[in-house]
Design a protein around this motif. Structure first.
Motif, PDB file in Angstrom:
ATOM      1  N   ILE A  25       0.822  -1.213   0.000  1.00 27.32           N
ATOM      2  CA  ILE A  25       0.000   0.000   0.000  1.00 27.32           C
ATOM      3  C   ILE A  25       0.852   1.257   0.000  1.00 27.32           C
ATOM      4  O   ILE A  25       0.601   2.192  -0.759  1.00 27.32           O
ATOM      5  CB  ILE A  25      -0.960  -0.011   1.204  1.00 27.32           C
ATOM      6  CG1 ILE A  25      -1.967  -1.159   1.071  1.00 27.32           C
ATOM      7  CG2 ILE A  25      -1.690   1.319   1.317  1.00 27.32           C
ATOM      8  CD1 ILE A  25      -2.891  -1.304   2.257  1.00 27.32           C
ATOM      9  N   ALA A  26       1.856   1.295   0.869  1.00 21.20           N
ATOM     10  CA  ALA A  26       2.625   2.525   1.059  1.00 21.20           C
ATOM     11  C   ALA A  26       3.850   2.571   0.145  1.00 21.20           C
ATOM     12  O   ALA A  26       4.541   1.564  -0.046  1.00 21.20           O
ATOM     13  CB  ALA A  26       3.071   2.642   2.511  1.00 21.20           C
ATOM     14  N   ALA A  27       4.087   3.742  -0.423  1.00 17.89           N
ATOM     15  CA  ALA A  27       5.345   3.998  -1.121  1.00 17.89           C
ATOM     16  C   ALA A  27       6.400   4.360  -0.080  1.00 17.89           C
ATOM     17  O   ALA A  27       6.083   4.676   1.067  1.00 17.89           O
ATOM     18  CB  ALA A  27       5.170   5.129  -2.128  1.00 17.89           C
ATOM     19  N   ALA A  28       7.665   4.332  -0.471  1.00 23.10           N
ATOM     20  CA  ALA A  28       8.741   4.604   0.487  1.00 23.10           C
ATOM     21  C   ALA A  28       9.854   5.386  -0.169  1.00 23.10           C
ATOM     22  O   ALA A  28      10.112   5.247  -1.362  1.00 23.10           O
ATOM     23  CB  ALA A  28       9.287   3.291   1.059  1.00 23.10           C
ATOM     24  N   GLU A  29      10.518   6.200   0.639  1.00 22.71           N
ATOM     25  CA  GLU A  29      11.726   6.875   0.193  1.00 22.71           C
ATOM     26  C   GLU A  29      12.902   5.926   0.374  1.00 22.71           C
ATOM     27  O   GLU A  29      13.057   5.299   1.431  1.00 22.71           O
ATOM     28  CB  GLU A  29      11.946   8.158   0.986  1.00 22.71           C
ATOM     29  CG  GLU A  29      10.911   9.234   0.667  1.00 22.71           C
ATOM     30  CD  GLU A  29      11.162  10.524   1.422  1.00 22.71           C
ATOM     31  OE1 GLU A  29      11.314  11.573   0.782  1.00 22.71           O
ATOM     32  OE2 GLU A  29      11.192  10.480   2.665  1.00 22.71           O
ATOM     33  N   VAL A  30      13.724   5.814  -0.661  1.00 19.71           N
ATOM     34  CA  VAL A  30      14.845   4.876  -0.644  1.00 19.71           C
ATOM     35  C   VAL A  30      16.101   5.611  -1.086  1.00 19.71           C
ATOM     36  O   VAL A  30      16.029   6.676  -1.718  1.00 19.71           O
ATOM     37  CB  VAL A  30      14.565   3.677  -1.573  1.00 19.71           C
ATOM     38  CG1 VAL A  30      13.341   2.902  -1.115  1.00 19.71           C
ATOM     39  CG2 VAL A  30      14.402   4.134  -3.027  1.00 19.71           C
TER      40      VAL A  30
END
Length: 318
Positions: free
Chosen positions: A208-213
């Motif tokens: 569901i959630a996007a993430a900073e990488v």
């Protein structure tokens, strides 16, 4: 260069504004499937679609080119096309209207409410802006130029004619549309604003959630504080890129999660028909030069973020 032959036209009419599913039968060099029913049984084995597809075949609701009714016992023909309308469970009606902002022979711009998906996806098929508009405005060829999250309200563009779709979609691909959003989130007196946030955002399919990488930035957002009241801020967000959940991810990374966000900083799962506390994010402005007519356009949403003026009303719902 060999020119690709386009698929034949669907013989099925649109139903409730929804396009039929088109399926092309894959190669079968080993002769695995003797008939169409065998292939479809294997394709949908273990899914809810298995029973549905058997029902569609039995009822004569799977068609081939020219409108020929296909049956389970028909020979398997690699490369052939077939069409059908999916069996769909009744969807709860999203009790909010789509407002038309602009309509001409080429372009439709609407003001979408919270909780209504832009296009069919997942369990949202008929209760989408696209399906409603195709049916209500008698525009069967209407197609989206871009997409706005289901939980976000505001301006969305559609192409009226299929031949114009690429031109309008190209505006967004080339970042030639100036987009401006309004959002409500906490205020941090120690955070210097305005500022531009840049980071790399990745979204994994099924998560569901996007993430900073780590990695080179692929997302950029300008954040400005317009006003503050009792610890709540009204922000102008100007994205220069269009990553999934970009604005929500960037605001959360600043320690300013948007009011009503069910994903950031923590994933919650409100009931599909719970219309309380809508995400306080609004696509306020779209500005661009029309690629078909050459006319300059600036559209502005007339919606408001309710929690700014009526926090108790926002909490309790419509």
């Amino acid at each position: 260069m060999r020119r690709r032959t386009p698929p034949p036209t669907s013989p099925l009419p649109q139903r409730a504004g929804i396009d039929p599913v088109r399926l092309r039968l894959p190669p079968d060099p080993d002769g695995t499937w003797r008939d169409l029913g065998g292939y479809l049984t294997d394709r949908y084995a273990g899914t809810r679609g298995a029973e549905s597809m058997a029902r569609l075949l039995s009822a004569g609701r799977v068609l081939g080119p020219g409108g020929r009714v296909l049956r389970a016992e028909d020979p398997y023909e690699p490369g052939a096309y077939l069409w059908f309308h999916r069996d769909m469970e009744p969807e709860p009606r999203v009790p909010f209207a789509v407002r038309v902002v602009h309509r001409d022979a080429h372009l439709l711009v609407v003001d979408k409410p919270h909780f209504l998906a832009t296009t069919p996806r997942g369990s949202h098929i008929t209760e989408t802006a696209l399906a409603r508009l195709r049916e209500e405005l008698a525009l069967p060829a209407l197609s989206p130029a871009h997409r706005l999250d289901r939980l976000t309200a505001g301006l969305v563009m559609f192409s009226v004619r299929p031949e114009d779709r690429g031109a309008y979609q190209g505006l967004f691909e080339r970042r030639e549309v100036r987009k401006e959003y309004e959002a409500l989130a906490p205020v941090d007196p120690g955070l210097a604003l305005p500022r531009t946030v840049r980071s790399r955002i990745e979204k994994v399919r099924g998560v569901i959630a996007a993430a900073e990488v780590p990695g080179p930035p692929n997302a950029e957002t300008r954040v400005e504080l317009l006003a503050a009241r009792e610890g709540l801020g009204r922000y102008r967000l100007v994205p220069h890129t269009g990553r999934t959940h970009q604005l929500r991810v960037h605001m959360n990374s600043l320690g300013l999660p948007l009011l009503g966000d069910p994903v950031y900083p923590r994933v919650t799962e409100p009931a599909p028909d719970d219309y309380r506390r809508p995400l306080q994010l609004l696509a306020r402005v779209l500005e661009f030069t029309d690629p078909v007519t050459g006319a300059p356009h600036r559209f502005e949403s007339t919606r408001t973020l309710r929690a700014w003026e009526d926090r108790p009303g926002w909490e309790t719902g419509p």
